[in-house]
Scaffold this motif. Structure first.
Motif, PDB file in Angstrom:
ATOM      1  N   ARG A  22       0.897  -1.223  -0.009  1.00 45.96           N
ATOM      2  CA  ARG A  22      -0.036   0.031   0.100  1.00 45.96           C
ATOM      3  C   ARG A  22       0.850   1.375   0.077  1.00 45.96           C
ATOM      4  O   ARG A  22       0.762   2.091  -0.816  1.00 45.96           O
ATOM      5  CB  ARG A  22      -1.056   0.096   1.144  1.00 45.96           C
ATOM      6  N   SER A  35     -10.318   1.639  -4.718  1.00 44.77           N
ATOM      7  CA  SER A  35      -9.804   1.136  -5.705  1.00 44.77           C
ATOM      8  C   SER A  35     -10.285  -0.561  -6.029  1.00 44.77           C
ATOM      9  O   SER A  35     -10.452  -0.917  -7.102  1.00 44.77           O
ATOM     10  CB  SER A  35      -8.204   0.995  -6.117  1.00 44.77           C
ATOM     11  N   LEU A  36     -10.162  -0.959  -4.685  1.00 46.24           N
ATOM     12  CA  LEU A  36     -10.553  -2.686  -4.818  1.00 46.24           C
ATOM     13  C   LEU A  36     -12.090  -2.792  -4.489  1.00 46.24           C
ATOM     14  O   LEU A  36     -12.429  -3.750  -4.432  1.00 46.24           O
ATOM     15  CB  LEU A  36      -9.971  -3.055  -3.152  1.00 46.24           C
ATOM     16  N   LEU A  43     -10.427  -3.422   4.449  1.00 46.85           N
ATOM     17  CA  LEU A  43      -9.037  -3.243   4.238  1.00 46.85           C
ATOM     18  C   LEU A  43      -8.138  -3.087   5.431  1.00 46.85           C
ATOM     19  O   LEU A  43      -7.119  -3.902   5.601  1.00 46.85           O
ATOM     20  CB  LEU A  43      -8.714  -1.972   3.444  1.00 46.85           C
ATOM     21  N   ALA A  57      -9.160 -10.539  -4.238  1.00 47.85           N
ATOM     22  CA  ALA A  57      -8.791  -9.194  -3.845  1.00 47.85           C
ATOM     23  C   ALA A  57      -7.089  -9.372  -3.987  1.00 47.85           C
ATOM     24  O   ALA A  57      -6.414  -8.228  -4.575  1.00 47.85           O
ATOM     25  CB  ALA A  57      -9.084  -8.804  -2.468  1.00 47.85           C
ATOM     26  N   TRP A  58      -6.628 -10.309  -3.618  1.00 47.51           N
ATOM     27  CA  TRP A  58      -5.048 -10.378  -3.772  1.00 47.51           C
ATOM     28  C   TRP A  58      -4.524 -10.061  -5.190  1.00 47.51           C
ATOM     29  O   TRP A  58      -3.644  -9.321  -5.501  1.00 47.51           O
ATOM     30  CB  TRP A  58      -4.658 -11.435  -3.129  1.00 47.51           C
ATOM     31  N   ALA A  60      -6.268  -8.484  -7.479  1.00 45.28           N
ATOM     32  CA  ALA A  60      -6.349  -7.074  -7.908  1.00 45.28           C
ATOM     33  C   ALA A  60      -5.379  -6.229  -7.582  1.00 45.28           C
ATOM     34  O   ALA A  60      -4.897  -5.205  -8.032  1.00 45.28           O
ATOM     35  CB  ALA A  60      -7.734  -6.496  -7.274  1.00 45.28           C
ATOM     36  N   ILE A  61      -4.784  -6.506  -6.039  1.00 50.81           N
ATOM     37  CA  ILE A  61      -3.676  -5.878  -5.679  1.00 50.81           C
ATOM     38  C   ILE A  61      -2.491  -5.883  -6.442  1.00 50.81           C
ATOM     39  O   ILE A  61      -1.763  -4.941  -6.704  1.00 50.81           O
ATOM     40  CB  ILE A  61      -3.311  -5.983  -4.216  1.00 50.81           C
TER      41      ILE A  61
END
Length: 79
Positions: A22, A35-36, A43, A57-58, A60-61
């Protein structure tokens, strides 16, 4: 479709890595959450290891990181 329901439990080290990601992206908790598509509370729980994170989600990061890397590369090439 099993991966959609898969949850990743973050231990302290992984939660710290997520926090580092982050910071590396230069986004706030609020900005990253937006964003997620998750709440700030969700978060924050991921960042502290209190809540499991979905594999999506991971992913997407990781895509956010790759986009930033490519943007930097393009910026460097245009100098």
């Amino acid at each position: 479709m099993a991966i959609v329901n898969e949850r990743l439990s973050l231990d302290t080290e992984q939660a710290e890595k997520l926090q580092g990601i982050r910071h590396g992206l230069g986004v706030t908790v609020t900005g990253m959450a937006e964003s997620l598509g998750v709440s700030v509370g969700t978060l924050r729980k991921w960042l502290t290891g209190e809540r499991k994170m979905s594999a999506i989600a991971w992913s997407a990061i990781m895509m956010m990181m790759e986009i930033q890397r490519l943007e930097r590369k393009i910026k460097d090439m245009s100098k």
